[in-house]
Design an enzyme around this catalytic site. Sequence first.
Site, mmCIF file in Angstrom:
data_model
loop_
_atom_site.group_PDB
_atom_site.id
_atom_site.type_symbol
_atom_site.label_atom_id
_atom_site.label_comp_id
_atom_site.label_asym_id
_atom_site.label_seq_id
_atom_site.Cartn_x
_atom_site.Cartn_y
_atom_site.Cartn_z
ATOM 1 N N GLU A 1 -14.617 44.271 -4.074
ATOM 2 C CA GLU A 1 -14.319 44.155 -2.642
ATOM 3 C C GLU A 1 -12.951 44.710 -2.279
ATOM 4 O O GLU A 1 -12.056 43.960 -1.842
ATOM 5 C CB GLU A 1 -14.440 42.697 -2.180
ATOM 6 C CG GLU A 1 -15.835 42.141 -2.346
ATOM 7 C CD GLU A 1 -16.011 40.746 -1.766
ATOM 8 O OE1 GLU A 1 -15.039 40.191 -1.231
ATOM 9 O OE2 GLU A 1 -17.139 40.208 -1.839
ATOM 10 N N GLU B 1 -22.829 39.661 -5.934
ATOM 11 C CA GLU B 1 -22.441 38.346 -5.410
ATOM 12 C C GLU B 1 -23.364 37.970 -4.272
ATOM 13 O O GLU B 1 -23.601 38.776 -3.377
ATOM 14 C CB GLU B 1 -21.013 38.328 -4.839
ATOM 15 C CG GLU B 1 -19.930 38.129 -5.824
ATOM 16 C CD GLU B 1 -18.551 38.006 -5.168
ATOM 17 O OE1 GLU B 1 -18.436 37.440 -4.065
ATOM 18 O OE2 GLU B 1 -17.591 38.499 -5.786
HETATM 19 C C1 FCB Z 1 -16.118 37.063 -2.108
HETATM 20 C C2 FCB Z 1 -15.142 37.180 -3.269
HETATM 21 C C3 FCB Z 1 -15.209 36.034 -4.241
HETATM 22 C C4 FCB Z 1 -15.415 34.717 -3.538
HETATM 23 C C5 FCB Z 1 -16.603 34.792 -2.610
HETATM 24 C C6 FCB Z 1 -16.931 33.503 -1.935
HETATM 25 O O1 FCB Z 1 -15.614 37.744 -1.014
HETATM 26 O O2 FCB Z 1 -15.357 38.382 -3.983
HETATM 27 O O3 FCB Z 1 -14.046 36.071 -5.026
HETATM 28 O O4 FCB Z 1 -14.264 34.376 -2.880
HETATM 29 O O5 FCB Z 1 -16.355 35.781 -1.643
#
Ligand code: FCB
Length: 458
Positions: free
Chosen positions: A176, A357
């Site tokens: 990110e 994620e």
């Molecule tokens: C994302 C991040 C991770 C965590 C999640 C909830 O943006 O990559 O580290 O904080 O959100």
Amino acid sequence: MDHTAPTEPAFPHLPSRPGFIWGVSTSAYQIEGAASEDGRGPSVWDLFCRQKGRVRNGDTADIACDHYHRYPEDVGLMRRLGIGAYRFSVSWPRIFPQGRGHANAKGLAFYDRLLDALAEAGIEPWLCLYHWDLPQALDDRGGWLSRDIAGWFADYATLIAHRFGDRVTRFATFNEPNVCTLFGYALGWNAPGIADAECFARAAHHVNLAHGMATDAIRAARPHAAIGAIHNRQPCHPATASPADTLAARRLDACWNRLYADPTIRAEYPPELEAQLSPWIAPGDMAAIARPLDWFGLNHYSPIYARAAETPLGFAWADAPREAPQTGVGWPIHPEAFRDTLLETHRRYRLPIFVTENGSGGHDTPDETGAVPDEGRIAYLAAYIGAMADAMRAGADIRGYFVWSLLDNFEWGSGYDNRFGIVYVDFPTQRRIPKASFGWYARCIAANRPKLSRAGVA
Ligand code: FCB
């Protein structure tokens, strides 16, 4: 004993894809702790946490989940889940306490131990080089504002690929880049806490350059590595239909969804941002940034909303419409937006996608029996995995899915308040309690395991 709750949502069934990977994700700073142990240097986050008012409750990640010491137990949990892969990040300041120069043998040895434990458990490691914990020593030299950082990052990538490339095939450069630059340099919410449009543009371009140079460095060290980067992509809507909010949403979309993936994969910057970026771009930069990649890591939680505001970039986050269902931490629940994002990412970037994620935050607590019944998270995961299956059926090339996160952990500016784990962590004792969602996810993985035919062939 069967822990299946009577109301448990059915497991989404994915279209059959041999080799589809199920996993969980974490990041170094959020779980490792051991902040000043075995020669680790400070990161920008260590200092940021110590500034008053930056992190909820004044929390720090000095101990976090103590994964540095408890990794065998955590790998044991992963084995119980039945996952095929574990995505983690390496702490740059643990490897290079000064950011560059002398590597810390004890820091490297920790990841050797972790990789050995994963190999023993039959879990494939997915290694991310940068999940926001910049060595403070490099920030002191300008950090992402300095063009030199691209070379420092490439040197770090070279060492990691040489050292661990015998056991790791999957490398990600950044997690990110949008969040660490936008929140860290334009809005001041994340370390190093700067709120300035020019700093943001500089940092963004240097991150892209660092990505390209690190990609080449990994490839040179390990020609068979499978290299990608991890992007958080979310549909971005205007808070109202006003022209000002519409423009704000367009600009947030450029900064959030396109500023990193477009140059690194399509060799172009979003036209909306070219004027801001051009002072920092040198001849030949785009060729150095857009290096061939093997996969696309997609993080996704919810859509986002923008409104016009007098901030360095002319926009601010807006609330989701009131009627939208929300997770325990107030993020909108919208599985169709996930399906659409997957399809759009497939069409725009044409790389195999791994969902690196996805998950749901809440304020879970154990009940009187000591169990953690997180039905809301189960419903979220079922709906989102179902939406991913829809995207696959509609043609998106999706090869894997990683839940965020294995453990409740240090959730950046929210400290320990927001829990995203499928395992509850009682921070004072460090006791791990698998939540109901842990069992559900294990059963979902098992339900999707390719069945052996009579001939014994999947
Ligand atoms: C994302 C991040 C991770 C965590 C999640 C909830 O943006 O990559 O580290 O904080 O959100």
